[in-house]
Design a protein around this motif. Structure first.
Motif, PDB file in Angstrom:
ATOM      1  N   UNK A   1       0.822  -1.211   0.000  1.00 37.77           N
ATOM      2  CA  UNK A   1       0.000   0.000   0.000  1.00 37.77           C
ATOM      3  C   UNK A   1       0.856   1.261   0.000  1.00 37.77           C
ATOM      4  N   UNK A   2       1.935   1.232   0.783  1.00 30.39           N
ATOM      5  CA  UNK A   2       2.847   2.386   0.828  1.00 30.39           C
ATOM      6  C   UNK A   2       3.507   2.587  -0.530  1.00 30.39           C
ATOM      7  N   UNK A   3       3.892   1.488  -1.172  1.00 28.30           N
ATOM      8  CA  UNK A   3       4.519   1.580  -2.491  1.00 28.30           C
ATOM      9  C   UNK A   3       3.549   2.164  -3.508  1.00 28.30           C
ATOM     10  N   UNK A   4       2.297   1.711  -3.455  1.00 27.98           N
ATOM     11  CA  UNK A   4       1.300   2.216  -4.401  1.00 27.98           C
ATOM     12  C   UNK A   4       1.002   3.698  -4.153  1.00 27.98           C
ATOM     13  N   UNK A   5       0.975   4.092  -2.873  1.00 24.56           N
ATOM     14  CA  UNK A   5       0.780   5.509  -2.551  1.00 24.56           C
ATOM     15  C   UNK A   5       1.908   6.354  -3.127  1.00 24.56           C
ATOM     16  N   UNK A   6       3.142   5.889  -2.961  1.00 26.76           N
ATOM     17  CA  UNK A   6       4.294   6.620  -3.510  1.00 26.76           C
ATOM     18  C   UNK A   6       4.234   6.644  -5.029  1.00 26.76           C
ATOM     19  N   UNK A   7       3.824   5.523  -5.619  1.00 28.95           N
ATOM     20  CA  UNK A   7       3.714   5.439  -7.068  1.00 28.95           C
ATOM     21  C   UNK A   7       2.731   6.488  -7.589  1.00 28.95           C
ATOM     22  N   UNK A   8       1.542   6.534  -6.992  1.00 29.08           N
ATOM     23  CA  UNK A   8       0.523   7.477  -7.462  1.00 29.08           C
ATOM     24  C   UNK A   8       0.829   8.927  -7.089  1.00 29.08           C
ATOM     25  N   UNK A   9       1.769   9.118  -6.174  1.00 34.19           N
ATOM     26  CA  UNK A   9       2.238  10.468  -5.847  1.00 34.19           C
ATOM     27  C   UNK A   9       3.448  10.839  -6.711  1.00 34.19           C
ATOM     28  N   UNK A  10       3.746  10.014  -7.716  1.00 39.15           N
ATOM     29  CA  UNK A  10       4.879  10.202  -8.628  1.00 39.15           C
ATOM     30  C   UNK A  10       6.227  10.175  -7.926  1.00 39.15           C
TER      31      UNK A  10
END
Length: 157
Positions: free
Chosen positions: A42-51
């Motif tokens: 989830x943290x990785x996906x959050x960082x991904x979508x935050x570019x």
């Protein structure tokens, strides 16, 4: 003899208590690892979508170390690498997905095409871009850069 019985009973209780504590920590430890991995994902996906592709890639690499064949981790790691302009490494991950017969992930062909374009494999890049274009709806085609990528490849030939 009574003393021996009580001592023996004490050690038996102690052994059972010790065994139960360790076995439950092993069982709960496995669940905790899955929970920790889920939180990392989830943290990785959050960082991904935050570019924050560098931060997301760090998280995905840790997750891939534990689960090397997870298609989501491979895909998002590959996209992070493309966005960080590490096209060779990104293409390696996309090739692993292809070997797993997981090419139906959204934008897979687009990112493979971008990697091939950067490696100057223009005909292969155009093929990938065409595959991506054919997967789009008419509404998606209007807002997509795939035509620009195709034209760039044709111009570079």
């Amino acid at each position: 003899m009574i003393c021996f019985f009580y001592i023996h009973r004490f050690y038996l209780k102690f052994f059972l208590l010790f065994f139960l504590m360790n076995s439950s920590s092993i069982l709960y430890g496995q669940k905790d690892n899955k929970a920790v991995d889920h939180i990392k994902a989830l943290a990785a996906k959050d960082k991904f979508y935050a570019n924050d592709f560098r931060g997301a890639l760090i998280e995905y690499k840790e997750l891939l170390a534990k689960n090397q064949n997870d298609p989501d981790y491979l895909y998002y790691s590959g996209v992070c690498l493309v966005n960080l302009k590490k096209y060779d490494e990104g293409l390696e991950l996309f090739e692993r997905l292809k070997k797993m017969n997981v090419e139906n992930i959204k934008d897979y062909h687009l990112y493979v095409g971008i990697c091939l374009h950067q490696q100057e494999k223009l005909d292969e890049a155009i093929t990938e871009f065409e595959k991506h274009k054919s997967s789009l709806t008419s509404k998606q085609i209007k807002d997509n850069d795939v035509f620009q990528y195709i034209e760039q490849c044709k111009t570079a030939k």
